[in-house]
Design a protein around this motif. Sequence first.
Motif, PDB file in Angstrom:
ATOM      1  N   PRO A   1       0.770  -1.420  -0.048  1.00 17.53           N
ATOM      2  CA  PRO A   1       0.248   0.063   0.147  1.00 17.53           C
ATOM      3  C   PRO A   1       1.157   1.670  -0.092  1.00 17.53           C
ATOM      4  CG  PRO A   1      -0.086  -1.324   2.286  1.00 17.53           C
ATOM      5  CD  PRO A   1       1.051  -1.909   1.273  1.00 17.53           C
ATOM      6  N   ARG A   2       0.684   1.786  -0.179  1.00 14.16           N
ATOM      7  CA  ARG A   2       1.119   3.957  -0.508  1.00 14.16           C
ATOM      8  C   ARG A   2       0.666   3.914   1.003  1.00 14.16           C
ATOM      9  NH1 ARG A   2       3.252   7.441  -2.588  1.00 14.16           N
ATOM     10  NH2 ARG A   2       2.823   9.435  -1.874  1.00 14.16           N
ATOM     11  N   PHE A   3       1.587   3.682   2.192  1.00 17.74           N
ATOM     12  CA  PHE A   3       1.938   4.632   3.895  1.00 17.74           C
ATOM     13  C   PHE A   3       1.843   5.426   4.130  1.00 17.74           C
ATOM     14  CE2 PHE A   3       3.993  -0.153   3.201  1.00 17.74           C
ATOM     15  CZ  PHE A   3       3.496  -0.962   4.190  1.00 17.74           C
ATOM     16  N   ARG A   4       1.539   5.921   4.856  1.00 17.28           N
ATOM     17  CA  ARG A   4       1.646   6.871   5.082  1.00 17.28           C
ATOM     18  C   ARG A   4       2.966   7.089   6.628  1.00 17.28           C
ATOM     19  NH1 ARG A   4      -3.517   8.759   8.396  1.00 17.28           N
ATOM     20  NH2 ARG A   4      -2.596  11.185   8.330  1.00 17.28           N
TER      21      ARG A   4
ATOM     22  N   PHE B   1       2.148   4.021   8.278  1.00 16.63           N
ATOM     23  CA  PHE B   1       1.374   3.267   9.015  1.00 16.63           C
ATOM     24  C   PHE B   1      -0.094   3.005   7.277  1.00 16.63           C
ATOM     25  CE2 PHE B   1      -3.522   4.342  10.237  1.00 16.63           C
ATOM     26  CZ  PHE B   1      -3.281   3.328  11.397  1.00 16.63           C
ATOM     27  N   ALA B   2      -0.138   1.646   6.932  1.00 17.43           N
ATOM     28  CA  ALA B   2      -0.613   1.557   6.772  1.00 17.43           C
ATOM     29  C   ALA B   2      -2.071   1.366   6.900  1.00 17.43           C
ATOM     30  CB  ALA B   2      -0.795  -0.327   6.358  1.00 17.43           C
ATOM     31  N   GLU B   3      -3.574   2.823   6.857  1.00 15.25           N
ATOM     32  CA  GLU B   3      -4.662   3.078   7.238  1.00 15.25           C
ATOM     33  C   GLU B   3      -5.857   2.062   7.529  1.00 15.25           C
ATOM     34  OE1 GLU B   3      -6.655   7.745   8.482  1.00 15.25           O
ATOM     35  OE2 GLU B   3      -5.365   7.230   5.962  1.00 15.25           O
TER      36      GLU B   3
ATOM     37  N   VAL C   1      -2.444  -0.758   9.957  1.00 12.17           N
ATOM     38  CA  VAL C   1      -1.016  -1.486  11.177  1.00 12.17           C
ATOM     39  C   VAL C   1       0.288  -0.760  11.008  1.00 12.17           C
ATOM     40  CG1 VAL C   1       1.000  -3.663  10.032  1.00 12.17           C
ATOM     41  CG2 VAL C   1      -1.422  -3.871  10.007  1.00 12.17           C
ATOM     42  N   ASN C   2       0.340  -0.600  12.083  1.00 12.51           N
ATOM     43  CA  ASN C   2       1.989   0.155  11.994  1.00 12.51           C
ATOM     44  C   ASN C   2       3.438  -0.426  12.034  1.00 12.51           C
ATOM     45  OD1 ASN C   2       3.205   2.605  12.372  1.00 12.51           O
ATOM     46  ND2 ASN C   2       4.161   1.979  14.485  1.00 12.51           N
TER      47      ASN C   2
ATOM     48  N   MET D   1      -6.470   0.879  20.516  1.00 13.04           N
ATOM     49  CA  MET D   1      -6.712   1.428  19.657  1.00 13.04           C
ATOM     50  C   MET D   1      -6.739   0.716  18.263  1.00 13.04           C
ATOM     51  SD  MET D   1      -4.453   5.426  19.832  1.00 13.04           S
ATOM     52  CE  MET D   1      -5.302   6.455  18.576  1.00 13.04           C
ATOM     53  N   GLY D   2      -5.846  -0.825  18.365  1.00  9.89           N
ATOM     54  CA  GLY D   2      -6.584  -0.940  17.464  1.00  9.89           C
ATOM     55  C   GLY D   2      -5.577  -0.678  16.189  1.00  9.89           C
ATOM     56  N   ILE D   3      -4.397  -0.854  16.440  1.00  8.94           N
ATOM     57  CA  ILE D   3      -2.902  -0.608  15.681  1.00  8.94           C
ATOM     58  C   ILE D   3      -2.362  -1.409  16.191  1.00  8.94           C
ATOM     59  CG2 ILE D   3      -1.113   0.639  14.719  1.00  8.94           C
ATOM     60  CD1 ILE D   3      -3.364   3.349  15.728  1.00  8.94           C
ATOM     61  N   VAL D   4      -2.148  -2.309  14.943  1.00  7.33           N
ATOM     62  CA  VAL D   4      -1.188  -3.553  14.996  1.00  7.33           C
ATOM     63  C   VAL D   4       0.385  -3.104  15.214  1.00  7.33           C
ATOM     64  CG1 VAL D   4      -0.111  -5.650  14.200  1.00  7.33           C
ATOM     65  CG2 VAL D   4      -2.587  -5.248  15.284  1.00  7.33           C
ATOM     66  N   VAL D   5       1.000  -3.162  15.992  1.00  5.12           N
ATOM     67  CA  VAL D   5       2.375  -2.355  15.446  1.00  5.12           C
ATOM     68  C   VAL D   5       3.791  -3.862  15.415  1.00  5.12           C
ATOM     69  CG1 VAL D   5       4.597  -1.415  16.489  1.00  5.12           C
ATOM     70  CG2 VAL D   5       2.924  -0.062  17.540  1.00  5.12           C
ATOM     71  N   VAL D   6       4.405  -3.611  14.004  1.00  8.64           N
ATOM     72  CA  VAL D   6       4.964  -4.903  13.562  1.00  8.64           C
ATOM     73  C   VAL D   6       6.482  -3.911  13.874  1.00  8.64           C
ATOM     74  CG1 VAL D   6       6.202  -6.016  11.843  1.00  8.64           C
ATOM     75  CG2 VAL D   6       2.684  -5.623  12.250  1.00  8.64           C
ATOM     76  N   ARG D   7       7.788  -4.626  14.962  1.00  7.98           N
ATOM     77  CA  ARG D   7       9.190  -3.892  14.304  1.00  7.98           C
ATOM     78  C   ARG D   7       9.956  -4.401  13.705  1.00  7.98           C
ATOM     79  NH1 ARG D   7       9.479   0.137  17.550  1.00  7.98           N
ATOM     80  NH2 ARG D   7       7.864   1.014  18.701  1.00  7.98           N
TER      81      ARG D   7
END
Length: 130
Positions: free
Chosen positions: A43-46, A63-65, A69-70, A98-104
């Motif tokens: 995707p086009r990440f922000r 961020f893939a809105e 997913v961050n 907040m429902g945001i999954v963080v992938v590092r």
Amino acid sequence: MEKVPKLTDRAALRTLLSRLADGCRSPLEIWGHEHVFVGAGMPRFRRQVPISVGRRTVYLDMFAERERVNIELDGATTHGDPRRREIDLRRDALLATMGIVVVRFAHRRLTHEADEVRRETLAILAARRT
């Protein structure tokens, strides 16, 4: 008529300015932008998205809105500190509420396993769409 100065490697400067305008804030983010998080299905990440979490604002690397997913790109020097790791884990937990999954992804993986990181990212994004 004012002359435009001749700059050595003007194309590289334009590319750098473009990456900064895209939201890249570190050499690792630029590298990931150019070599990992591109191509079919990405995707086009922000980039550097401000999110209010309680009384503070945090900035998401990529961020893939739609999928919420961050992707965080962890540099070798900044994220080797155990105290910094604890701060990151707390931040990730707040974002999860907040429902945001963080992938590092660590610096080593990004630079040495780019294809695997790309595949993992696409799989995570696909799973979040269902």
